[in-house]
Design a protein around this motif. Structure first.
Motif, PDB file in Angstrom:
ATOM      1  N   GLY A 194       0.849  -1.204   0.000  1.00  0.00           N
ATOM      2  CA  GLY A 194       0.000   0.000   0.000  1.00  0.00           C
ATOM      3  C   GLY A 194       0.874   1.240   0.000  1.00  0.00           C
ATOM      4  O   GLY A 194       1.727   1.411   0.868  1.00  0.00           O
ATOM      5  N   SER A 195       0.658   2.094  -1.011  1.00  0.00           N
ATOM      6  CA  SER A 195       1.567   3.238  -1.183  1.00  0.00           C
ATOM      7  C   SER A 195       0.936   4.571  -0.821  1.00  0.00           C
ATOM      8  O   SER A 195       1.505   5.619  -1.085  1.00  0.00           O
ATOM      9  N   ARG A 196      -0.259   4.529  -0.255  1.00  0.00           N
ATOM     10  CA  ARG A 196      -0.906   5.779   0.162  1.00  0.00           C
ATOM     11  C   ARG A 196      -1.168   5.705   1.652  1.00  0.00           C
ATOM     12  O   ARG A 196      -0.921   4.687   2.293  1.00  0.00           O
ATOM     13  N   GLY A 197      -1.758   6.770   2.185  1.00  0.00           N
ATOM     14  CA  GLY A 197      -2.334   6.768   3.522  1.00  0.00           C
ATOM     15  C   GLY A 197      -1.464   6.132   4.591  1.00  0.00           C
ATOM     16  O   GLY A 197      -0.295   6.482   4.772  1.00  0.00           O
ATOM     17  N   ILE A 198      -2.044   5.155   5.268  1.00  0.00           N
ATOM     18  CA  ILE A 198      -1.391   4.544   6.428  1.00  0.00           C
ATOM     19  C   ILE A 198      -0.135   3.772   6.011  1.00  0.00           C
ATOM     20  O   ILE A 198       0.898   3.839   6.684  1.00  0.00           O
ATOM     21  N   GLY A 199      -0.196   3.066   4.895  1.00  0.00           N
ATOM     22  CA  GLY A 199       0.965   2.308   4.431  1.00  0.00           C
ATOM     23  C   GLY A 199       2.155   3.216   4.160  1.00  0.00           C
ATOM     24  O   GLY A 199       3.279   2.933   4.595  1.00  0.00           O
ATOM     25  N   ALA A 229       2.767  -4.594  -7.601  1.00  0.00           N
ATOM     26  CA  ALA A 229       2.237  -5.917  -7.252  1.00  0.00           C
ATOM     27  C   ALA A 229       0.820  -5.781  -6.727  1.00  0.00           C
ATOM     28  O   ALA A 229       0.534  -4.895  -5.921  1.00  0.00           O
ATOM     29  N   ASP A 230      -0.044  -6.670  -7.174  1.00  0.00           N
ATOM     30  CA  ASP A 230      -1.398  -6.763  -6.634  1.00  0.00           C
ATOM     31  C   ASP A 230      -1.375  -7.883  -5.588  1.00  0.00           C
ATOM     32  O   ASP A 230      -1.278  -9.065  -5.942  1.00  0.00           O
ATOM     33  N   VAL A 231      -1.464  -7.525  -4.314  1.00  0.00           N
ATOM     34  CA  VAL A 231      -1.316  -8.539  -3.263  1.00  0.00           C
ATOM     35  C   VAL A 231      -2.557  -9.420  -3.126  1.00  0.00           C
ATOM     36  O   VAL A 231      -2.565 -10.359  -2.343  1.00  0.00           O
ATOM     37  N   GLY A 232      -3.589  -9.112  -3.936  1.00  0.00           N
ATOM     38  CA  GLY A 232      -4.769  -9.966  -3.967  1.00  0.00           C
ATOM     39  C   GLY A 232      -4.579 -11.197  -4.851  1.00  0.00           C
ATOM     40  O   GLY A 232      -5.496 -11.992  -5.010  1.00  0.00           O
ATOM     41  N   SER A 261       1.386  -5.712   6.324  1.00  0.00           N
ATOM     42  CA  SER A 261       0.409  -6.143   5.328  1.00  0.00           C
ATOM     43  C   SER A 261      -0.813  -5.244   5.385  1.00  0.00           C
ATOM     44  O   SER A 261      -1.490  -5.149   6.415  1.00  0.00           O
ATOM     45  N   ASN A 262      -1.076  -4.595   4.261  1.00  0.00           N
ATOM     46  CA  ASN A 262      -2.081  -3.545   4.219  1.00  0.00           C
ATOM     47  C   ASN A 262      -2.533  -3.413   2.777  1.00  0.00           C
ATOM     48  O   ASN A 262      -1.724  -3.496   1.864  1.00  0.00           O
ATOM     49  N   ALA A 263      -3.822  -3.305   2.558  1.00  0.00           N
ATOM     50  CA  ALA A 263      -4.316  -3.057   1.193  1.00  0.00           C
ATOM     51  C   ALA A 263      -5.616  -2.276   1.335  1.00  0.00           C
ATOM     52  O   ALA A 263      -6.066  -2.016   2.445  1.00  0.00           O
ATOM     53  N   GLY A 264      -6.199  -1.931   0.223  1.00  0.00           N
ATOM     54  CA  GLY A 264      -7.445  -1.170   0.296  1.00  0.00           C
ATOM     55  C   GLY A 264      -8.542  -2.005   0.936  1.00  0.00           C
ATOM     56  O   GLY A 264      -8.544  -3.220   0.831  1.00  0.00           O
ATOM     57  N   GLY A 265      -9.477  -1.341   1.594  1.00  0.00           N
ATOM     58  CA  GLY A 265     -10.572  -2.068   2.224  1.00  0.00           C
ATOM     59  C   GLY A 265     -11.633  -2.468   1.208  1.00  0.00           C
ATOM     60  O   GLY A 265     -11.777  -1.819   0.169  1.00  0.00           O
ATOM     61  N   MET A 322     -13.653 -10.313   6.924  1.00  0.00           N
ATOM     62  CA  MET A 322     -12.289 -10.663   6.519  1.00  0.00           C
ATOM     63  C   MET A 322     -11.247 -10.157   7.503  1.00  0.00           C
ATOM     64  O   MET A 322     -10.230 -10.786   7.740  1.00  0.00           O
ATOM     65  N   ARG A 323     -11.506  -9.005   8.093  1.00  0.00           N
ATOM     66  CA  ARG A 323     -10.522  -8.476   9.049  1.00  0.00           C
ATOM     67  C   ARG A 323     -10.544  -9.269  10.351  1.00  0.00           C
ATOM     68  O   ARG A 323      -9.507  -9.434  11.001  1.00  0.00           O
ATOM     69  N   ALA A 324     -11.726  -9.769  10.707  1.00  0.00           N
ATOM     70  CA  ALA A 324     -11.787 -10.648  11.882  1.00  0.00           C
ATOM     71  C   ALA A 324     -10.979 -11.916  11.601  1.00  0.00           C
ATOM     72  O   ALA A 324     -10.280 -12.433  12.482  1.00  0.00           O
ATOM     73  N   PRO A 361      -6.958   0.644  12.743  1.00  0.00           N
ATOM     74  CA  PRO A 361      -7.191   2.091  12.723  1.00  0.00           C
ATOM     75  C   PRO A 361      -8.655   2.418  12.985  1.00  0.00           C
ATOM     76  O   PRO A 361      -9.553   1.674  12.570  1.00  0.00           O
ATOM     77  N   GLY A 362      -8.859   3.533  13.649  1.00  0.00           N
ATOM     78  CA  GLY A 362     -10.184   4.126  13.682  1.00  0.00           C
ATOM     79  C   GLY A 362     -10.322   5.012  12.457  1.00  0.00           C
ATOM     80  O   GLY A 362      -9.635   4.802  11.443  1.00  0.00           O
ATOM     81  N   TYR A 363     -11.185   6.011  12.550  1.00  0.00           N
ATOM     82  CA  TYR A 363     -11.405   6.900  11.400  1.00  0.00           C
ATOM     83  C   TYR A 363     -10.163   7.765  11.195  1.00  0.00           C
ATOM     84  O   TYR A 363      -9.843   8.614  12.022  1.00  0.00           O
ATOM     85  N   THR A 364      -9.480   7.528  10.087  1.00  0.00           N
ATOM     86  CA  THR A 364      -8.185   8.146   9.837  1.00  0.00           C
ATOM     87  C   THR A 364      -8.253   8.943   8.544  1.00  0.00           C
ATOM     88  O   THR A 364      -8.786   8.452   7.534  1.00  0.00           O
ATOM     89  N   ALA A 365      -7.726  10.151   8.576  1.00  0.00           N
ATOM     90  CA  ALA A 365      -7.866  11.081   7.439  1.00  0.00           C
ATOM     91  C   ALA A 365      -7.015  10.652   6.246  1.00  0.00           C
ATOM     92  O   ALA A 365      -5.891  11.107   6.057  1.00  0.00           O
ATOM     93  N   THR A 366      -7.542   9.734   5.450  1.00  0.00           N
ATOM     94  CA  THR A 366      -6.867   9.258   4.228  1.00  0.00           C
ATOM     95  C   THR A 366      -7.890   9.253   3.085  1.00  0.00           C
ATOM     96  O   THR A 366      -9.069   9.525   3.296  1.00  0.00           O
ATOM     97  N   ASP A 367      -7.431   8.862   1.893  1.00  0.00           N
ATOM     98  CA  ASP A 367      -8.331   8.788   0.735  1.00  0.00           C
ATOM     99  C   ASP A 367      -9.484   7.828   0.996  1.00  0.00           C
ATOM    100  O   ASP A 367     -10.608   8.038   0.543  1.00  0.00           O
ATOM    101  N   ARG A 368      -9.196   6.741   1.706  1.00  0.00           N
ATOM    102  CA  ARG A 368     -10.223   5.737   2.010  1.00  0.00           C
ATOM    103  C   ARG A 368     -11.360   6.394   2.811  1.00  0.00           C
ATOM    104  O   ARG A 368     -12.527   6.185   2.529  1.00  0.00           O
ATOM    105  N   LEU A 369     -10.999   7.198   3.795  1.00  0.00           N
ATOM    106  CA  LEU A 369     -12.027   7.842   4.622  1.00  0.00           C
ATOM    107  C   LEU A 369     -12.833   8.831   3.783  1.00  0.00           C
ATOM    108  O   LEU A 369     -14.061   8.887   3.875  1.00  0.00           O
TER     109      LEU A 369
END
Ligand code: NAD
Length: 241
Positions: free
Chosen positions: A15-20, A58-61, A81-85, A150-152, A177-185
């Motif tokens: 993951g190249s944005r946000g939290i990653g 790389a697509d980690v999926g 290990s982190n990818a889009g939700g 899936m996260r569980a 993470p809780g609500y974090t100011a990234t593109d995902r949010l």
């Protein structure tokens, strides 16, 4: 002795944005050599160059994507290990295809990456496996059924793995993470009114910053966190209290 240094360690962050990206930057500041893996080459290259990290498309999926990421990173000491939700939907309406996609991108990515880095870590008697999950593990969000499930699964897989490899100096933890100011949010809560309603419900009365989530990830990667394993660290401004 200098605390919290990661000199000589190799990290793979997906993951190249946000939290990653924030985590990759902090790991580098502590002296680690970092490879970032993500899908879109242009944005990935720019992000990696902005912090001086190495990068691999790389697509980690997919199994091939995981292989490519592992091959480019070399002997990994620290895996983040982190990818889009997964995309939002109602729980009653999830298609088999959406379950499969969520399983591959959110769960199997972590399981495959962890499986790939483990032998080397166990041999060295040092390793850190950290997966980014979500506050929704403890409190399911109505509109994120695939993410909740899936996260569980990721959380319990890493707790189980922790049992097996703790004696080898390898720790396995999740950062939620809780609500974090990234593109995902921004994508999930686009309107200012929506954001205002949401922050009013967070005890800290604000969204988190990617660097605040990254700090928990980075700490778990250090020598000093060697006795923390099988845990979920919530970084959520008090949301889950
Ligand atoms: P983001 O969307 O800003 O970044 C996700 C990164 O992952 C991007 O760089 C994207 O290119 C990469 N990515 C996505 N799918 C990929 C794939 N298949 N292979 C390789 N790379 C892939 O997300 P973020 O806000 O930084 O969140 C990171 C994680 O934390 C996500 O799983 C997200 O769902 C979770 N999370 C975020 C929040 C929040 O409020 N931001 C809250 C809870 C959980």
């Amino acid at each position: 002795m200098t605390l919290f240094r990661l000199d000589g360690k190799r990290a793979l962050v997906t993951g190249s944005r946000g939290i990653g990206l924030a985590a990759a930057g902090q790991l580098m500041e502590l002296g680690a050599q970092v490879t970032i893996a993500a899908r879109g080459e242009e944005a990935l290259r720019a992000a990696a160059q902005s912090i001086g990290a190495q990068w691999v498309v790389a697509d980690v999926g997919t199994a091939e994507g995981v292989q490519a990421a592992l091959a480019a990173a070399g002997a990994v000491d620290i895996l983040v290990s982190n990818a889009g939700g997964p995309a939002p939907s109602l729980p009653s309406g999830v298609s088999a295809e959406a379950w499969q996609r969520g399983f591959e991108t959110t769960f199997l990515s972590t399981a495959r990456l962890a499986g790939g880095v483990l032998p080397g870590m166990r041999e060295k008697k040092w390793g850190r496996i950290i997966a980014i999950t979500s506050l929704t593990v403890g409190r399911p969000a109505l509109n994120l059924p695939v993410s909740n499930a899936m996260r569980a699964a990721v959380t319990n897989h890493l707790r189980t793995l922790a049992l097996e490899v703790a004696a080898d100096g390898v720790t396995c933890n999740t950062v939620a993470p809780g609500y974090t100011a990234t593109d995902r949010l921004k994508a999930l809560h686009a309107s200012p009114a929506d954001a205002e309603t949401l922050t009013a419900r967070i005890p800290a009365r604000r969204f988190g910053q990617p660097a605040e989530v990254a700090a928990a990830i980075t700490f778990l990667a250090t020598n000093e966190a060697a006795y923390i394993t099988g845990q979920e660290i919530l970084v959520d401004g008090g949301w889950g209290i």
